[in-house]
Structure formats: C-alpha cells, structure tokens
Write an enzyme that holds these catalytic residues in place. Sequence first.
Site, short mmCIF file in Angstrom:
data_model
loop_
_atom_site.label_atom_id
_atom_site.label_comp_id
_atom_site.label_asym_id
_atom_site.label_seq_id
_atom_site.Cartn_x
_atom_site.Cartn_y
_atom_site.Cartn_z
N GLY A 75 0.78 -1.23 0.00
CA GLY A 75 0.00 0.00 0.00
C GLY A 75 0.81 1.28 0.00
O GLY A 75 0.25 2.36 0.18
N ASP A 140 -4.86 -5.75 -5.39
CA ASP A 140 -3.78 -6.71 -5.29
C ASP A 140 -4.34 -8.06 -4.86
O ASP A 140 -5.42 -8.13 -4.27
CB ASP A 140 -2.73 -6.27 -4.26
CG ASP A 140 -1.36 -6.91 -4.52
OD1 ASP A 140 -0.46 -6.19 -5.00
OD2 ASP A 140 -1.21 -8.12 -4.27
N ASP A 156 -7.21 -10.84 -8.18
CA ASP A 156 -6.19 -11.00 -9.21
C ASP A 156 -6.55 -10.10 -10.37
O ASP A 156 -7.58 -10.31 -11.05
CB ASP A 156 -6.13 -12.46 -9.66
CG ASP A 156 -5.04 -12.71 -10.70
OD1 ASP A 156 -4.40 -11.74 -11.16
OD2 ASP A 156 -4.84 -13.88 -11.07
N ASP A 186 2.48 -0.99 -10.54
CA ASP A 186 3.79 -1.44 -10.08
C ASP A 186 3.83 -2.97 -10.05
O ASP A 186 4.63 -3.57 -9.34
CB ASP A 186 4.08 -0.87 -8.69
CG ASP A 186 5.56 -0.92 -8.33
OD1 ASP A 186 6.39 -0.82 -9.24
OD2 ASP A 186 5.87 -1.06 -7.13
N LYS A 234 5.00 -0.12 -14.89
CA LYS A 234 6.26 -0.82 -14.66
C LYS A 234 6.46 -1.91 -15.70
O LYS A 234 5.51 -2.57 -16.13
CB LYS A 234 6.25 -1.44 -13.27
CG LYS A 234 7.52 -2.20 -12.89
CD LYS A 234 7.38 -2.69 -11.45
CE LYS A 234 8.60 -3.43 -10.98
NZ LYS A 234 8.51 -3.76 -9.54
#
Length: 282
Positions: A75, A140, A156, A186, A234
């Site tokens: 977080g 997440d 997911d 990320d 990312k």
Amino acid sequence: MFTTVARSAGKSLSPSSKQWLARHFDDPYVRQRLSHPSQYRSRSAFKLLEIDDRHRRFLRAPDVRAVVDLGAAPGGWSQVVAGFMGWQGERWAQARTKRRSEQGDGLWGLSINAPSEHWSEGAEDANAETEGRGVVIAVDRLRIAPMPGVHTLQADFLAPETAPMVEAIIRAKANPDGRADVILSDMAANATGNRTHDTQDSLDICHAVWDFTRKHLRTAQSIGRKRGGVLLLKHFEHPELQQFRKFYLNPNFHHVLYIKPDSSRSASREGYWLCFGFKGAT
C-alpha cells in the site's frame, strides 16, 4: 543500529540470506522509510515520490480525483497518493486494524461467511481524522491493511472479473463515467530466473494494464489538460517490451517517457513508462 540487527539476526542464516539482510539494512531508502514521519508502508513509496517530484507533480493536480493503483500491496503507492489528495491519518488506519482484529477473525474484516471470495475494504470511515477529495482504488491479490481515502480490493487483476469490480467502485465514488484520472501499475510477476519466461510475464502484465487503461482512463480532452490522463507502467527492459511501447503507448499518449528512478535498485531490470495526455485508444 540496522547493521547490528542484521548481523545478530543473520547468525544462523545461509550466506545468501546474510548478504540480502546486510544489503537491505544498508539501503538508504529502507533507512529513510523507517524514519520518515509519514510511516510509508514500503520502500517503493520513494520511487513514486521521486517520479512525481521530477515530472510536474502530476499526482497533485487539483483535478485528479480518481486513481487506480494496480499491484498495490502493501500500500505504499496508495498511501502517497491518498496523502496528496488530502487524506491523512495513519493512526486511524492502525486503530481500525486493531479494532477489526479484536472484533472479528483478525483477517482485516474478512468475514468467514463472506458471500464472495473477493475482499474489499472501503474508505467510508476515513473522515475520522482528515477528509480529502476523491478516491484511490488499490488492487492486489494480497490483502492490504486499510488506510484513509483508499478503497482496497483483494483480487487477481489478470482475472476477467476484476476490471468490472474496479469500474463499479469508481462509479460508486461520485465518478459516474467509471473512469480514472491516473492509473498506476507497479505489478510484476515473481521472477523465475528464466529471462524468456520473465519477459513474457512482464509483457502479459503490460497488455492487461493497457487493456484496462484504454477502457477506464479519462482522456486529456475530457479533463481539459494536454497532460491529463496519466498512466505509470512498470516493465522489465527487453526489446519485446519496446515494441509494446511503440505499438500501444506512443500512438495513444501525447508524451511517453522512460524512467528508472534513483530509488530503483541498480541491479534491477525494472523501468517505468510515464505516459501523459491520453488521446483515447485508436
């Protein structure tokens, strides 16, 4: 102090584990996280702070009211964004965590008889300290402890049913079009050491994030700013990933930058694309 802890904790560990501990506690960003007044939940929070500081503080624009954080656990990024949007009070989150643990089953409010396998924590009580604007949605597979201004969703992201749930949360938070102003990712799969396999995993994640982005990110035109509608993505460096940028990102954003923050470990292949000014998917 940190070196002493690492040495004492590592007496019975393997040489590789001892090396990791020494590197971890000698890391200046780990030290900074442990001493920072904001009590950031992860070292990666400093990556986002650095990127935002160096690129016109895009997260602090006053018209940013809906942010989606993918691969958010534990977080740290959501915590940074919520702070920029005026949500404060880590003490509130810690107190609520303790209360949930004492009153329930210790699983951050997950009911044993929950009707769904997906767990979600709203931010409706966040005004216990300081109420901000808008909402951050953190997604997440791992549970994320609650924090003010952040609606967490344990799911997911690569599963087909997750994107509609995220959209529903955005709509419920005074965003009737179901779109976000900023999307952060990320996410990274667990590294296997097989470069081909790891590259494909990174590419699969990029495609999934792009598919979500093209449906749920506001355009620069609708926001009224040429740099509005931002994606931070990312990825791991590889020629195939550069082809992804060429075919999917460059044509659909006004500006696409490659970034490797100073706070990113030098040995890591990770990098980020910071994409400004979403045109709408072509």
